[in-house]
Design a protein around this motif. Sequence first.
Motif, PDB file in Angstrom:
ATOM      1  N   LEU A 158       0.854  -1.202   0.000  1.00  0.00           N
ATOM      2  CA  LEU A 158       0.000   0.000   0.000  1.00  0.00           C
ATOM      3  C   LEU A 158       0.884   1.245   0.000  1.00  0.00           C
ATOM      4  CD1 LEU A 158      -2.309  -1.475   2.743  1.00  0.00           C
ATOM      5  CD2 LEU A 158      -3.063  -1.019   0.418  1.00  0.00           C
ATOM      6  N   ILE A 197     -12.738  12.530   3.307  1.00  0.00           N
ATOM      7  CA  ILE A 197     -13.346  11.639   2.312  1.00  0.00           C
ATOM      8  C   ILE A 197     -12.745  10.250   2.516  1.00  0.00           C
ATOM      9  CG2 ILE A 197     -13.761  11.188  -0.137  1.00  0.00           C
ATOM     10  CD1 ILE A 197     -13.246  14.151  -0.685  1.00  0.00           C
ATOM     11  N   THR A 199     -13.838   6.207   4.507  1.00  0.00           N
ATOM     12  CA  THR A 199     -14.069   5.606   5.824  1.00  0.00           C
ATOM     13  C   THR A 199     -13.500   4.183   5.868  1.00  0.00           C
ATOM     14  OG1 THR A 199     -16.283   5.009   5.043  1.00  0.00           O
ATOM     15  CG2 THR A 199     -16.117   6.976   6.423  1.00  0.00           C
ATOM     16  N   THR A 202      -7.966   3.824   7.379  1.00  0.00           N
ATOM     17  CA  THR A 202      -7.304   5.108   7.600  1.00  0.00           C
ATOM     18  C   THR A 202      -8.297   6.184   8.007  1.00  0.00           C
ATOM     19  OG1 THR A 202      -5.654   4.540   5.933  1.00  0.00           O
ATOM     20  CG2 THR A 202      -5.850   6.868   6.509  1.00  0.00           C
ATOM     21  N   ARG A 343     -11.328  -5.307   4.354  1.00  0.00           N
ATOM     22  CA  ARG A 343     -10.414  -5.168   5.479  1.00  0.00           C
ATOM     23  C   ARG A 343     -11.184  -4.621   6.682  1.00  0.00           C
ATOM     24  NH1 ARG A 343      -7.451  -3.214   9.336  1.00  0.00           N
ATOM     25  NH2 ARG A 343      -5.231  -2.856   8.994  1.00  0.00           N
TER      26      ARG A 343
HETATM   27  P1  NA7 Z   1      -9.303   1.988   1.766  1.00  0.00           P
HETATM   28  O1  NA7 Z   1      -9.596   0.895   2.679  1.00  0.00           O
HETATM   29  O2  NA7 Z   1      -9.169   1.691   0.304  1.00  0.00           O
HETATM   30  O3  NA7 Z   1     -10.427   3.096   1.996  1.00  0.00           O
HETATM   31  C1  NA7 Z   1     -10.566   4.175   1.116  1.00  0.00           C
HETATM   32  C2  NA7 Z   1     -11.832   4.907   1.447  1.00  0.00           C
HETATM   33  O4  NA7 Z   1     -11.958   5.996   0.549  1.00  0.00           O
HETATM   34  C3  NA7 Z   1     -13.069   4.041   1.273  1.00  0.00           C
HETATM   35  O5  NA7 Z   1     -14.008   4.404   2.230  1.00  0.00           O
HETATM   36  C4  NA7 Z   1     -13.529   4.433  -0.127  1.00  0.00           C
HETATM   37  O6  NA7 Z   1     -14.889   4.200  -0.381  1.00  0.00           O
HETATM   38  C5  NA7 Z   1     -13.220   5.899  -0.119  1.00  0.00           C
HETATM   39  N1  NA7 Z   1     -13.095   6.425  -1.466  1.00  0.00           N
HETATM   40  C6  NA7 Z   1     -12.175   6.102  -2.391  1.00  0.00           C
HETATM   41  N2  NA7 Z   1     -12.390   6.782  -3.519  1.00  0.00           N
HETATM   42  C7  NA7 Z   1     -13.480   7.547  -3.299  1.00  0.00           C
HETATM   43  C8  NA7 Z   1     -14.208   8.479  -4.086  1.00  0.00           C
HETATM   44  N3  NA7 Z   1     -13.858   8.723  -5.354  1.00  0.00           N
HETATM   45  N4  NA7 Z   1     -15.270   9.071  -3.542  1.00  0.00           N
HETATM   46  C9  NA7 Z   1     -15.639   8.798  -2.277  1.00  0.00           C
HETATM   47  N5  NA7 Z   1     -14.991   7.946  -1.472  1.00  0.00           N
HETATM   48  C10 NA7 Z   1     -13.931   7.317  -1.984  1.00  0.00           C
HETATM   49  O7  NA7 Z   1      -7.965   2.758   2.177  1.00  0.00           O
HETATM   50  P2  NA7 Z   1      -7.374   3.009   3.644  1.00  0.00           P
HETATM   51  O8  NA7 Z   1      -6.225   3.939   3.486  1.00  0.00           O
HETATM   52  O9  NA7 Z   1      -8.433   3.368   4.583  1.00  0.00           O
HETATM   53  O10 NA7 Z   1      -6.868   1.615   4.086  1.00  0.00           O
HETATM   54  C11 NA7 Z   1      -5.933   0.918   3.266  1.00  0.00           C
HETATM   55  C12 NA7 Z   1      -5.258  -0.104   4.085  1.00  0.00           C
HETATM   56  O11 NA7 Z   1      -4.219   0.520   4.844  1.00  0.00           O
HETATM   57  C13 NA7 Z   1      -6.073  -0.753   5.117  1.00  0.00           C
HETATM   58  O12 NA7 Z   1      -6.876  -1.738   4.631  1.00  0.00           O
HETATM   59  C14 NA7 Z   1      -5.043  -1.246   6.089  1.00  0.00           C
HETATM   60  O13 NA7 Z   1      -4.538  -2.484   5.667  1.00  0.00           O
HETATM   61  C15 NA7 Z   1      -4.004  -0.194   6.048  1.00  0.00           C
HETATM   62  P3  NA7 Z   1     -15.344   2.760  -0.958  1.00  0.00           P
HETATM   63  O14 NA7 Z   1     -15.197   1.817   0.189  1.00  0.00           O
HETATM   64  O15 NA7 Z   1     -14.406   2.429  -2.089  1.00  0.00           O
HETATM   65  O16 NA7 Z   1     -16.731   2.950  -1.399  1.00  0.00           O
END
Ligand code: NA7
Length: 549
Positions: A158, A197, A199, A202, A343
């Motif tokens: 990541l 933005i 949930t 992170t 996750r």
């Molecule tokens: P994640 O788990 O990929 O979460 C990203 C969040 O951002 C997730 O809620 C997404 O919603 C949201 N997202 C991504 N793109 C958009 C757009 N375009 N509009 C609105 N919301 C969006 O990343 P993290 O950094 O939280 O965690 C990554 C890993 O790091 C984690 O699993 C641990 O292992 C440590 P979605 O769910 O895609 O609808």
Amino acid sequence: MSAVPATAPGHGSPAVNRSATVDALIIGAGFTGLYQLWSLRKLGLNVRVVDAASDVGGTWYWNCYPGARTDSPSHIYQYWFSDELLADWDWKQRYVDHTESSAYFRHVADRFDLRRDITFNSRVDSARWDESARRWQVTTSTGETIAARFLITALGPLSAPVVPPFKGHDRFKGRLVHTARWPREGVDLKGKRVGVIGTGATGIQVIQTIAPEVASLTVFQRTANYAVPMINPTYGEAERAAMRARYPQTREAIWTTFVGFDEAAESSPYFSLTPEQRRATLERLWADGSLRIWVAGFMELLTDAAVSEEISEFVREKIRARIRDPKLAAKLVPADHGFGTRRVPLENGYFDVYNRDNVSLVDLRETPIVEITETGIRTSAGEIALDVIILATGFDAGTGGLTAIDIRGTGGRSLRSEWKGEVRTTMGLQIHGYPNLFTTSAPYAPAAAFCNAPTCLQHQVQWITECIEHLVKEGRTRMEPAAETEASWLAHHDELAAQTLVAKTRSWYTGANIEGKPSRLLSYIGGLPAYREACSEVQRKGYAGFELA
Ligand code: NA7
């Protein structure tokens, strides 16, 4: 193998127009890169590490956002290669924050004198396989060219942050920051109107941490997430002594579990228990304040829809009970996927935050983001004025770190182009057409996603080290997996993945968070013991299925 000295490696000093030849070049000075350096040095090889950051730590260097913390307990989020290190490092708490994590990596680097072989502030731009020399020709952002017999990527799964292409992105006059590029000097959020933005793991950490200090917090949620309440005691001497006394057992146990934690899963099939027994077991697992209910509970959770639904409902109930407004609770309770198919984060007050007056939730399924304006975010319901926008929008997982580098294999083939069509690896360790390239945390190994990363990554480092040792001893200078070996690993991977609910769920585990990314479950899901056995079998059979020359 000749050990040709590298030219003046030094830390923190950008090189200009220098060239060097080494036995092995490692990209990344995080958890994996440091251990790989230590291991290959022990073989007597001439090794270099290059990292874009200004210090060691990898993920824990970059992710210094408020609330950044591990979700694996400290006693299994560490190196096992040195008894002295285990003896002299004192973990302060069960789940460590990025400050403690970073301090650990700096300690490791200093204790084993690793920095003298690491060049910081230098990004690898390209790597080209030179067939006649049987070496990789690597160029860096600082103008250096490094020729290396073996190239090992230790980029972390990541490491390539995703910035969604919101309209008006550049227009915002306030502060816009991605969590994985958080300024090291911090961001003043006190009294500010802040929007977050995302949930995921992170976003949840940021939101629960900053809510009390900001004037207002608007959470933009696209997918509601499950989360388990973290119990995070601090450790004193007595707890540390008890932890150390268990290290021999812990060191054994991590290799035997499905995802590299140290606790065995429940042994009884879920539906062999009575409803009362099931409930009591779930309550016990929940009360552990850890990821146990996910990774060491009932493993049918990943494959059996009925088990998934019952356990998911158990967790939904827990979430509902935390939020005063039932309408808000309904939005925060996941309805479109089962618990554990994405996750699962640990949380520390996350759901309670929504009971605060200064926190509001925007459900992007109802009112999507239309654009970022000069002064905030406009959704289909209108504009929300903000001083700071925090993107907790995740990563191009597993592949993004590799495709950021222009990697050219045999005949000039481009990994970046090939992976636009289909992402292929052999056990996540090598790629057909890219000789002497060893990858860690790449797709189709547990280390890519579904694993306690330190366990799985240490296993990969050990395998790579033993493999290189074998090549050196045998006088071989070239190794790549046969095309058929790769095809059969992928077929095996796909067959296992097809049996799981994880592969059917939209998440970064399947590449669904990146538009246009080929869809395939990132992580090998046969469990760590099966994966280790497959890796050992390759070794026992003299690297059968791999072409050595
Ligand atoms: P994640 O788990 O990929 O979460 C990203 C969040 O951002 C997730 O809620 C997404 O919603 C949201 N997202 C991504 N793109 C958009 C757009 N375009 N509009 C609105 N919301 C969006 O990343 P993290 O950094 O939280 O965690 C990554 C890993 O790091 C984690 O699993 C641990 O292992 C440590 P979605 O769910 O895609 O609808």
